[in-house]
Design an enzyme around this catalytic site. Structure first.
Site, PDB file in Angstrom:
ATOM      1  N   TYR A  85       0.542  -1.158  -0.193  1.00 33.50           N
ATOM      2  CA  TYR A  85       0.053  -0.303  -0.348  1.00 33.50           C
ATOM      3  C   TYR A  85       0.608   1.600  -0.503  1.00 33.50           C
ATOM      4  O   TYR A  85       0.685   1.932  -0.546  1.00 33.50           O
ATOM      5  CB  TYR A  85      -0.849   0.077   1.417  1.00 33.50           C
ATOM      6  N   PHE A 138     -10.678  18.165 -25.124  1.00 32.67           N
ATOM      7  CA  PHE A 138     -10.964  16.743 -25.402  1.00 32.67           C
ATOM      8  C   PHE A 138     -11.828  16.378 -24.395  1.00 32.67           C
ATOM      9  O   PHE A 138     -12.933  17.646 -23.343  1.00 32.67           O
ATOM     10  CB  PHE A 138     -10.327  15.649 -24.389  1.00 32.67           C
ATOM     11  N   THR A 139     -13.037  15.648 -24.943  1.00 31.80           N
ATOM     12  CA  THR A 139     -14.749  15.124 -24.118  1.00 31.80           C
ATOM     13  C   THR A 139     -14.318  15.201 -22.308  1.00 31.80           C
ATOM     14  O   THR A 139     -15.028  16.185 -21.837  1.00 31.80           O
ATOM     15  CB  THR A 139     -15.025  14.218 -24.684  1.00 31.80           C
ATOM     16  N   ASP A 230      -0.767  17.896 -21.607  1.00 30.77           N
ATOM     17  CA  ASP A 230      -2.338  17.054 -21.796  1.00 30.77           C
ATOM     18  C   ASP A 230      -0.618  15.414 -22.870  1.00 30.77           C
ATOM     19  O   ASP A 230      -1.328  15.879 -24.281  1.00 30.77           O
ATOM     20  CB  ASP A 230      -3.524  17.088 -22.176  1.00 30.77           C
ATOM     21  N   LYS A 273      -2.449   5.303 -22.638  1.00 30.17           N
ATOM     22  CA  LYS A 273      -2.352   5.912 -23.920  1.00 30.17           C
ATOM     23  C   LYS A 273      -0.706   5.346 -23.962  1.00 30.17           C
ATOM     24  O   LYS A 273      -0.060   4.654 -24.687  1.00 30.17           O
ATOM     25  CB  LYS A 273      -3.118   6.738 -25.191  1.00 30.17           C
ATOM     26  N   ARG A 396     -16.936  10.801 -33.343  1.00 31.15           N
ATOM     27  CA  ARG A 396     -15.953  12.318 -33.045  1.00 31.15           C
ATOM     28  C   ARG A 396     -16.946  13.188 -33.783  1.00 31.15           C
ATOM     29  O   ARG A 396     -16.122  13.647 -34.903  1.00 31.15           O
ATOM     30  CB  ARG A 396     -15.388  11.839 -32.983  1.00 31.15           C
ATOM     31  N   PHE A 462     -22.449  10.685 -25.446  1.00 34.46           N
ATOM     32  CA  PHE A 462     -21.859   9.500 -25.910  1.00 34.46           C
ATOM     33  C   PHE A 462     -21.658   7.556 -25.889  1.00 34.46           C
ATOM     34  O   PHE A 462     -21.664   6.822 -26.579  1.00 34.46           O
ATOM     35  CB  PHE A 462     -20.847   9.850 -26.878  1.00 34.46           C
TER      36      PHE A 462
END
Ligand SMILES: *Cc1c(COP(=O)(O)O)cnc(C)c1O
Length: 489
Positions: A85, A138-139, A230, A273, A396, A462
């Site tokens: 932990y 970005f969403t 980002d 990613k 998109r 979406f």
């Protein structure tokens, strides 16, 4: 790790073939079900490709998130994880890797990219500083900022919104627009942060040039603005900087990453990613920012030495991030996107150019211009693509936007179907199959009709929304397909 001046292996015949720089030693069976079954599945799952079960999908091109193929070194590292932990050796290894990679001192773990966005928006978006300026939203980024009463302003260059172009860096900031938006927001004191998104996702995986980042950074430093990067799609962006930006062609990738990082105050990323594993994290250049962000990690994510990630994923991410410095690793997605783009263009299918990272983006505005935006042309095309190929893409466009406060549709700048190419997952013949079926669909595009909501969620609709076709166009498309391809496959 190799870091060469060449970026692709070419064929003596002149044929343009993307070469796989890896071999498959473990494989997963995929299933191509016939069109009649695809039709049933599609309508059982609300014509929303997010709701399709994988067993009914032939080529899963929904996203690159958490589905890139991992390397043998990543799997090996997962066996060495130190599971505790607090104080896990695994975390310290990851922290060191990230420090070496970006050259920023401080690192906070989070369970994925949007968790970082939650922490950043919670910390910086306030009634006094409600505005975030970005190249493009970005969403999930936008949703977290809006949730805190903030607003997102976009400084993308006009060229970024044109689907057909030969400009190499369509993700770039327009610096005049940026300056005007800072004034419109009420000056730097009103701005929570300025954000640069690598490999700009929603406009077709389009990169930002190193030179443009330098200019945005200089402006931010001069005006006391916090600059956030980002880096989720850094791998693709890095490949394009190396191949499209002249001064960068002979510079090592490690050098380029360090220079990008040196321009930023904060960097965050989705480890689903970047690093081809699962997880995420936030890096800060200075201690003051780090301390402001730190307290939210145990609250939302987990203790500071795991942040909601499993130790196995942290080990895999550390190795994956180091592998980002191998040109033959990061070239794979862009070269396969290019291959799919070229196959599609040869069949006259309209795609976003220049080809970006992440995936090939089919332009629904030109594919199905007869479908009005309020009938979700990109979503309709996405469902038609699944119907005729078993390929799962992602809408998109307008469906990925939220409604305006008065309930009217917020029409998207672009109507795209993204066919994501996760790293090292698909073969060249699978790419050719996808292009073949989409080419067939293009010849029969007049049969495609719109969609309407049956069930519309209030946020990020979406993901879970359910739609139905307007009229019987799917039955007619299926009949035509069976005429041309009687096996239904
Ligand atoms: C995917 C993505 C995110 C969100 O990351 P998750 O790990 O899916 O939460 C944020 N920004 C960009 C540019 C992305 O592509």
């Amino acid at each position: 790790m190799s870091d060469c001046s060449y970026t692709r292996v070419t064929f003596f015949s002149g044929e343009n073939v993307p070469l796989e720089m890896h071999k498959a030693r473990m494989v997963q069976r995929v299933h191509l079900i016939p069109i009649k079954e695809r039709f049933e599945v599609l309508n059982r799952t609300g014509n929303n490709t997010f709701l399709l079960p994988n067993r009914d999908v032939f080529l899963d091109m929904l996203t690159d998130s958490g589905v890139n193929a991992m390397s043998e070194a990543q799997y090996a590292a997962m066996l060495m994880a130190d599971d505790s932990y607090a104080g896990s050796e695994t975390f310290y290894r990851l922290e060191k890797t990230i420090r070496d990679f970006f050259g920023l001192e401080y690192f906070l773990p989070a369970h994925q990219g949007r968790a970082c966005e939650n922490i950043l928006a919670s910390t910086y978006v306030t009634p006094q500083t409600p505005t975030v300026i970005t190249n493009y939203h970005f969403t999930t980024t936008k949703a977290h900022i809006m949730l805190r009463g903030g607003q997102v302003l976009e400084a993308i260059s006009d060229a970024g919104l044109m689907t057909e172009s030969d400009l190499p860096f369509k993700g770039n900031y327009d610096l005049d627009k940026f300056d005007a938006l800072v004034k419109q927001a009420g000056g730097p004191a009103k701005i929570a942060f300025v954000r640069i998104e690598a490999g700009t996702n929603l406009i077709g995986g389009q990169p930002v040039s190193l030179d443009n980042m330098r200019q945005v950074s200089a402006y931010c430093r001069k005006n006391g603005l916090r600059l956030v990067y980002d880096a989720s799609l850094l791998a693709d962006n890095l490949f394009f900087i190396k191949t499209r930006e002249k001064e960068c062609q002979n510079r090592p990738l490690a050098d380029l990453v360090k220079e990008i990082a040196s321009l930023m105050d904060i960097i965050y990323f989705s480890g689903r990613k970047l690093g081809c594993a699962r997880g995420g994290g936030i890096c800060a250049a200075n201690k003051v920012e780090y301390l402001r962000l730190r307290d939210l990690v145990p609250l939302y994510e987990g203790f500071l030495t795991y942040g909601g990630m499993s130790v196995r994923e942290m080990e895999a991410m550390a190795v994956g991030i180091r592998e980002t410095l191998d040109i033959h690793n990061i070239s794979q997605t862009p070269l396969f996107v290019e291959a799919l783009g070229k196959e599609l263009e040869a069949l006259n299918v309209p795609v976003v150019t220049p080809y970006g990272g992440l995936g090939c983006h089919v332009d629904a505005s030109r594919f199905v211009p007869h479908i009005p935006q309020v009938e979700y042309p990109a979503a309709a095309l996405c469902s038609a693509i699944y119907l005729v190929s078993g390929v799962r893409g992602m809408e998109r466009g307008t469906l990925s936007e939220s409604r305006n406060p008065d309930g009217s549709e917020h029409l998207s700048n672009m109507e795209l179907v993204r066919l994501a190419i996760p790293k090292r997952v698909f073969t060249h013949s699978q790419i050719k199959f996808a292009a073949d079926r989409i080419g067939w669909l293009y010849r029969n595009r007049s049969l495609i009709g719109g969609l309407t909501f049956e069930d519309e969620p209030k946020t990020l609709r979406f993901f879970l929304g359910r739609l139905k076709p307007i009229g019987d166009w799917q039955e007619r498309l299926m009949a035509k397909y069976l005429g041309d391809m009687p096996s239904g496959l």
